[in-house]
Design a protein around this motif. Structure first.
Motif, mmCIF file in Angstrom:
data_model
loop_
_atom_site.group_PDB
_atom_site.id
_atom_site.type_symbol
_atom_site.label_atom_id
_atom_site.label_comp_id
_atom_site.label_asym_id
_atom_site.label_seq_id
_atom_site.Cartn_x
_atom_site.Cartn_y
_atom_site.Cartn_z
ATOM 1 N N VAL B 154 0.697 -1.124 0.045
ATOM 2 C CA VAL B 154 0.033 -0.104 0.065
ATOM 3 C C VAL B 154 0.850 1.457 0.014
ATOM 4 C CG1 VAL B 154 -2.163 -1.062 0.904
ATOM 5 C CG2 VAL B 154 -0.111 -0.169 2.382
ATOM 6 N N ASP B 155 2.097 1.353 0.209
ATOM 7 C CA ASP B 155 2.983 2.179 0.535
ATOM 8 C C ASP B 155 3.338 2.693 -0.821
ATOM 9 O OD1 ASP B 155 3.082 2.835 3.138
ATOM 10 O OD2 ASP B 155 4.236 1.199 3.542
ATOM 11 N N SER B 156 3.154 2.018 -1.579
ATOM 12 C CA SER B 156 3.426 2.160 -3.163
ATOM 13 C C SER B 156 2.446 2.656 -3.640
ATOM 14 C CB SER B 156 3.836 0.718 -4.111
ATOM 15 O OG SER B 156 2.892 -0.011 -4.120
ATOM 16 N N LEU B 157 1.208 2.919 -3.258
ATOM 17 C CA LEU B 157 0.015 3.451 -3.915
ATOM 18 C C LEU B 157 -0.157 4.917 -3.453
ATOM 19 C CD1 LEU B 157 -2.305 0.586 -3.096
ATOM 20 C CD2 LEU B 157 -1.081 0.918 -5.615
ATOM 21 N N PRO B 158 -0.209 5.762 -4.472
ATOM 22 C CA PRO B 158 -0.083 7.353 -4.162
ATOM 23 C C PRO B 158 -1.226 7.659 -3.355
ATOM 24 C CG PRO B 158 0.402 6.881 -6.400
ATOM 25 C CD PRO B 158 -0.040 5.653 -6.039
ATOM 26 N N VAL B 159 -2.817 6.979 -3.403
ATOM 27 C CA VAL B 159 -3.758 7.272 -2.951
ATOM 28 C C VAL B 159 -3.556 7.107 -1.301
ATOM 29 C CG1 VAL B 159 -4.709 5.003 -3.137
ATOM 30 C CG2 VAL B 159 -5.992 6.852 -2.902
ATOM 31 N N MET B 160 -2.613 6.274 -0.913
ATOM 32 C CA MET B 160 -2.466 5.664 0.555
ATOM 33 C C MET B 160 -1.309 6.626 1.373
ATOM 34 S SD MET B 160 -4.798 3.530 1.474
ATOM 35 C CE MET B 160 -4.173 3.104 3.170
ATOM 36 N N GLN B 161 -0.526 7.424 0.352
ATOM 37 C CA GLN B 161 0.515 8.205 0.947
ATOM 38 C C GLN B 161 0.236 8.868 2.401
ATOM 39 O OE1 GLN B 161 3.622 8.519 -0.421
ATOM 40 N NE2 GLN B 161 2.974 6.798 -1.473
ATOM 41 N N ASN B 162 -0.808 9.416 2.512
ATOM 42 C CA ASN B 162 -1.185 10.313 3.615
ATOM 43 C C ASN B 162 -2.111 9.664 4.791
ATOM 44 O OD1 ASN B 162 1.318 12.100 3.243
ATOM 45 N ND2 ASN B 162 0.029 13.012 1.791
ATOM 46 N N VAL B 163 -2.407 8.423 4.364
ATOM 47 C CA VAL B 163 -3.574 7.786 4.869
ATOM 48 C C VAL B 163 -3.032 6.815 5.989
ATOM 49 C CG1 VAL B 163 -5.677 6.726 4.769
ATOM 50 C CG2 VAL B 163 -5.035 8.397 3.069
ATOM 51 N N HIS B 164 -3.211 7.167 7.251
ATOM 52 C CA HIS B 164 -2.667 6.144 8.255
ATOM 53 C C HIS B 164 -3.895 5.507 9.206
ATOM 54 C CE1 HIS B 164 1.291 6.591 7.375
ATOM 55 N NE2 HIS B 164 1.083 7.875 7.021
ATOM 56 N N ASN B 165 -4.974 6.545 9.627
ATOM 57 C CA ASN B 165 -5.733 5.909 10.641
ATOM 58 C C ASN B 165 -6.932 7.004 10.305
ATOM 59 O OD1 ASN B 165 -5.524 8.576 11.881
ATOM 60 N ND2 ASN B 165 -3.606 7.473 12.956
ATOM 61 N N TYR B 166 -7.959 6.846 11.295
ATOM 62 C CA TYR B 166 -9.439 7.462 11.025
ATOM 63 C C TYR B 166 -9.091 8.914 10.710
ATOM 64 C CZ TYR B 166 -11.565 2.948 11.993
ATOM 65 O OH TYR B 166 -11.879 1.842 12.278
ATOM 66 N N ASP B 167 -8.258 9.698 11.295
ATOM 67 C CA ASP B 167 -7.888 10.976 11.201
ATOM 68 C C ASP B 167 -7.980 11.549 9.941
ATOM 69 O OD1 ASP B 167 -7.756 11.248 14.074
ATOM 70 O OD2 ASP B 167 -5.857 11.209 14.319
ATOM 71 N N ASP B 168 -7.443 10.760 9.207
ATOM 72 C CA ASP B 168 -7.412 10.841 7.582
ATOM 73 C C ASP B 168 -8.294 10.494 6.612
ATOM 74 O OD1 ASP B 168 -4.482 11.681 8.298
ATOM 75 O OD2 ASP B 168 -3.897 9.299 8.222
#
Lengths: 229, 276
Positions: B154-168
């Motif tokens: 998932v780290d290779s996918l741009p959509v997940m770059q700044n998404v870590h938890n519910y805050d995002d």
């Protein structure tokens, strides 16, 4: 529309009609479709568990972390790999039920672990997520500028209190308590009626979905396919 | 009296046939009926519509083929709305057999709006242990979804770059045919303050109204009616809108059958009392 698509449509339509045939009476065609559905669902779950749980979550995860540890010497990767051994052992312990009561007791340990974890999560979730917010939501004002909101709030409060009293069994439901619990029954009946109405809507929706498929996708698709030949 | 008695003991297959006919006819002659959009669906639309472009929404596929006619039009309509608003979609599933349906809805929406997998949307797949995952995602999504459904990191996918938890995650929508929405509310909502919309079957919808009143649900789409309301809000007719005339016709028939049955029973009871 290509041939595999039209073939798929015909298989789906035949199975839909086979299931609907039960409405007339039980028959071998229905039984065949029913068994096929159960078999395909079970096979899907097995493949899914093997591919997306066992392989992806266990084997690939272990392998990736182990190679990372070998390449970089990362202690975190080492533990990330070996922590997976615990659920693996628990999983194998669960399978001992297959081998009779002599070793079957071992399966109680992972079951106890699962129940303990589930209960802990359920209790906190229920209190924090459901009970407290729902109790808090019944603290509503009985006055305000909007008459209908006030009426709604009074109904809400009355409904909650009377329904809870209906389920209070430590005293006989006579006198005042009996009167309030009868009001509670009315609220409960209204909620049953609403649930029944929604269920009817839900079941009709499923029929609409299937009939829409038969009319527009199966028959429509077949006509389109024949025209294109 | 004979006719009244026949009414109370009519072969159920006649009723089945009547229901099928009543559903088929409005479907074939394609009539449209006006209906009002309810507040729960309007609130769901507003919550999605008010998100700024680039916001991340999570779609949880908590239904499968058995609830396709009710839940699938919802996810199709909301995908269309989200992509139109340039929102990013993360798809997860708590029902393994529903995952391909969610993927199909996203792929269809992406093809229409020119969205790219990994950049604008991602399918993280199914993981067992729903409650533990819901709680754990409050800390780090990668603890449970290190790879997507196709095994890509998932780290290779741009959509997940700044998404870590519910805050995002700006908004979570659970398309469910069971108790999954309540579980999301209890864990992601109560513990992490996640904004949640429920898109559920008609059977589940009445159980969720208390959560609307308490503010734990931002909006609610209940059954085919909820789906058709959302379709009308985004001005896009789909399966739900096309099915609503048939739905209304079937409801009228069922009401008539209940009234006829009740009156017949009343007449028979009154007649037998008089005889006694």
């Amino acid at each position: 529309m290509n041939f595999p698509t039209i073939l798929g449509l015909w298989i789906a339509a035949t199975l839909t009609i086979a299931i609907f045939s039960f409405l007339y009476k039980d028959n071998p065609l229905y039984k065949f479709a029913e068994h096929l559905y159960v078999g395909v669902s079970a096979a899907y779950w097995v493949i899914f568990a093997a591919k997306f749980t066992m392989e992806q979550q266990l084997i690939n995860e272990f392998s990736a972390n182990w190679h990372l540890y070998l390449d970089t010497g990362s202690r975190a990767a080492f533990w990330e790999a070996w922590i997976l051994v615990i659920p693996t052992i628990l999983g194998f312990m669960m399978l001992t039920r297959w081998f009779g009561p002599k070793v079957g007791w071992i399966s109680r340990w992972p079951i106890a672990f699962t129940i303990g974890l589930g209960t802990g999560l359920a209790i906190t979730g229920s209190i924090q997520g459901v009970q407290l917010p729902q109790v808090q939501a019944t603290f509503v004002p009985f006055w305000g500028p909007d008459l209908w909101v006030v009426v709604g709030n009074i109904l809400l409060f009355t409904g909650v209190i009377s329904s809870i009293i209906y389920f209070y069994f430590s005293k006989p439901h006579k006198g005042f308590l009996g009167g309030v619990s009868r009001v509670g029954i009315i609220f409960i009946m209204v909620s049953f009626g609403a649930a029944f109405g929604y269920t009817v809507m839900s079941r009709v929706s499923l029929l609409i979905g299937r009939l829409y498929f038969l009319v527009y996708e199966w028959i429509g698709g077949t006509i389109e396919f024949i025209k294109a030949l | 009296m004979k006719f009244v008695k026949w009414l109370t003991s009519v072969d159920r297959r006649i009723i089945f046939l009547l229901v099928i006919l009543v559903v088929l006819v409005p479907m074939l002659i394609t009539i449209s009926i006006p209906f009002e959009v309810g507040e729960p669906a309007q609130n769901a639309f507003n919550a999605m519509d008010s998100l700024p472009p680039g916001s991340v929404v999570m779609f949880s596929v908590d239904y499968d083929a058995t609830s396709y006619p009710e839940c699938h039009p919802m996810i199709v309509a909301m995908t269309h709305h989200a992509f139109k608003k340039d929102l990013k979609i993360i798809l997860v599933a708590n029902i393994a057999t529903g995952l391909p349906l969610g993927q199909e809805a996203l792929e269809r929406g992406a093809a229409e709006h020119g969205k790219e997998y990994g950049v604008d949307y991602v399918n993280l797949g199914y993981r067992p242990g729903m409650v533990a995952i819901m709680v754990g995602m409050g800390r780090e999504i990668r603890d449970f979804y290190a790879q997507d459904y196709a095994n890509a990191n998932v780290d290779s996918l741009p959509v997940m770059q700044n998404v870590h938890n519910y805050d995002d995650i700006a908004l979570l929508v659970s398309f469910a045919h069971g108790m999954q929405v309540e579980t999301w509310i209890a864990y992601a909502g109560a513990r992490f303050g996640q904004q949640i919309i429920g898109g559920v079957t008609g059977v589940v919808a009445p159980d969720l109204y208390p959560y609307l009143q308490s503010g734990q649900l931002v909006g609610l789409l209940g059954g085919l009616k909820g789906a058709s309301e959302y379709e009308s809000l985004i001005n896009r007719k789909g399966l739900a809108s096309r099915g609503m005339p048939a739905q209304s016709a079937a409801h009228i028939l069922i009401i008539l059958l209940i009234v006829i049955g009740s009156i017949s029973e009343f007449i028979i009871n009154a007649h037998s009392r008089r005889k006694k």
